[in-house]
Design a protein around this motif. Structure first.
Motif, short mmCIF file in Angstrom:
data_model
loop_
_atom_site.label_atom_id
_atom_site.label_comp_id
_atom_site.label_asym_id
_atom_site.label_seq_id
_atom_site.Cartn_x
_atom_site.Cartn_y
_atom_site.Cartn_z
N ILE A 118 0.82 -1.20 0.00
CA ILE A 118 0.00 0.00 0.00
C ILE A 118 0.86 1.26 0.00
CG2 ILE A 118 -0.19 0.24 2.51
CD1 ILE A 118 -3.06 0.61 -0.05
N GLU A 119 2.08 1.17 0.53
CA GLU A 119 2.95 2.34 0.59
C GLU A 119 3.34 2.82 -0.81
OE1 GLU A 119 3.67 -0.58 1.93
OE2 GLU A 119 3.24 -0.29 4.07
N SER A 120 3.36 1.90 -1.75
CA SER A 120 3.78 2.25 -3.11
C SER A 120 2.64 2.80 -3.96
CB SER A 120 4.36 1.01 -3.81
OG SER A 120 3.33 0.07 -4.08
N LEU A 121 1.44 2.79 -3.42
CA LEU A 121 0.27 3.20 -4.19
C LEU A 121 0.17 4.73 -4.23
CD1 LEU A 121 -2.32 2.44 -5.73
CD2 LEU A 121 -3.51 2.41 -3.52
N THR A 122 0.39 5.28 -5.40
CA THR A 122 0.18 6.71 -5.63
C THR A 122 -0.72 6.86 -6.84
OG1 THR A 122 2.08 6.95 -7.12
CG2 THR A 122 2.50 7.22 -4.76
N MET A 123 -1.37 8.01 -6.94
CA MET A 123 -2.24 8.25 -8.09
C MET A 123 -1.44 8.25 -9.38
SD MET A 123 -5.11 8.29 -6.59
CE MET A 123 -6.48 9.06 -7.48
N ARG A 124 -0.22 8.75 -9.32
CA ARG A 124 0.62 8.78 -10.52
C ARG A 124 0.99 7.36 -10.96
NH1 ARG A 124 5.84 12.58 -10.49
NH2 ARG A 124 4.11 14.10 -10.45
N LYS A 125 1.39 6.52 -10.00
CA LYS A 125 1.76 5.15 -10.35
C LYS A 125 0.54 4.36 -10.83
CE LYS A 125 5.01 3.17 -8.12
NZ LYS A 125 5.86 2.51 -7.09
N LEU A 126 -0.60 4.61 -10.19
CA LEU A 126 -1.82 3.93 -10.60
C LEU A 126 -2.22 4.34 -12.01
CD1 LEU A 126 -4.22 2.10 -9.93
CD2 LEU A 126 -5.31 4.05 -8.82
N GLY A 127 -2.09 5.63 -12.30
CA GLY A 127 -2.39 6.10 -13.65
C GLY A 127 -1.48 5.47 -14.68
N ALA A 128 -0.18 5.36 -14.35
CA ALA A 128 0.76 4.73 -15.27
C ALA A 128 0.41 3.27 -15.52
CB ALA A 128 2.17 4.85 -14.71
N THR A 129 -0.04 2.58 -14.46
CA THR A 129 -0.45 1.19 -14.61
C THR A 129 -1.62 1.05 -15.57
OG1 THR A 129 0.26 0.69 -12.35
CG2 THR A 129 -1.30 -0.84 -13.36
N LEU A 130 -2.51 2.02 -15.54
CA LEU A 130 -3.69 1.99 -16.40
C LEU A 130 -3.46 2.64 -17.75
CD1 LEU A 130 -6.25 2.90 -13.61
CD2 LEU A 130 -6.24 0.75 -14.90
N GLY A 131 -2.28 3.25 -17.93
CA GLY A 131 -1.96 3.88 -19.19
C GLY A 131 -2.63 5.23 -19.38
N VAL A 132 -2.88 5.94 -18.26
CA VAL A 132 -3.50 7.26 -18.35
C VAL A 132 -2.75 8.23 -17.44
CG1 VAL A 132 -5.77 6.27 -18.83
CG2 VAL A 132 -5.14 6.80 -16.46
N GLU A 133 -3.03 9.51 -17.60
CA GLU A 133 -2.49 10.50 -16.70
C GLU A 133 -3.21 10.42 -15.35
OE1 GLU A 133 0.07 12.50 -17.17
OE2 GLU A 133 0.40 11.68 -19.18
#
Length: 224
Positions: A32-47
């Motif tokens: 959970i510590e690694s979860l950021t909106m930026r990283k999540l967006g990158a995982t989904l291929g979006v900003e």
């Protein structure tokens, strides 16, 4: 010749459900510590900003993730006796926490529970009340059982072993380092219990669970 736009596979449409599923998967693999909106967006291929069209903020994201986890816990089945239902739920709960260890510290911290969370809690309370528990005893039972489940899951999360072989290796390494004459009871437990074939620390869970359920059964029979 087809253009790149024509040949590229269409991107899956972004949705709240897809975002939450991706967030849970990311937390499962990286914590959970690694979860950021930026990283999540990158995982989904979006900003990252695109995510806010579906979740208002990080808190709402965590609320949704926790609700997904609660939704995986087996609910008490209508008609089942309370003891069987509580045992089944506890085992399911532990299995869910093993899949999502990041959720252990979050599941009871949210102040805006989702529908799966509310449904899970209500079914738990209803099963105990239908089983003859008073409101006070229902509260005692829920607190006792869930504290045990969360505590056991937390302990398992940080154990330095997973398999029977790893358990034996760790126990033997500790045994080799300590003077057994100074710590005779630790040595005895390691040699005569932990290092015996088939030992699995996880088996302790159902032993403790049975003790608690038997205790509540006796209290209920005594009219507590």
């Amino acid at each position: 010749m087809a253009s790149r736009e024509q040949t590229a596979a269409p991107r899956a449409r972004l949705s709240r459900e897809r975002i939450l599923d991706a967030a849970v998967a990311l937390a499962d693999t990286s914590g959970i510590e690694s979860l950021t909106m930026r990283k999540l967006g990158a995982t989904l291929g979006v900003e990252a900003m695109s995510l806010y069209n579906h979740v208002a903020n990080k808190d709402e994201l965590l609320d949704g993730m926790v609700d997904i986890v609660f939704g995986e816990i087996d609910l008490p089945v209508g008609g089942a006796d309370w003891k069987t239902a509580m045992r089944r739920r506890a085992i399911s709960f532990r299995e869910v926490l093993a899949r999502h260890p990041w959720a252990i510290g979050l599941m009871e911290s949210r102040t805006t529970p989702g529908p799966a969370t509310l449904r899970s809690h209500d079914a738990l309370l209803g099963c105990l009340r239908d089983g003859g528990f008073s409101i006070e005893m229902t509260a005692h039972a829920v607190s006792t059982l869930d504290s045990y489940i969360y505590g056991f899951a937390l302990q398992e999360k940080y154990l330095p072993f997973d398999t029977e072989e790893e358990t034996a290796e760790v126990a033997q390494a500790i045994l080799d380092q300590m003077p057994t004459d100074e710590y005779p009871h630790l040595a005895e437990l390691a040699v005569k219990h932990v290092l015996q074939p088939g030992y699995n620390y996880g088996d302790e869970f159902e032993f403790g669970l049975a003790l608690m359920l038997d205790g509540f059964e006796r209290l209920l029979a005594g009219g507590a």
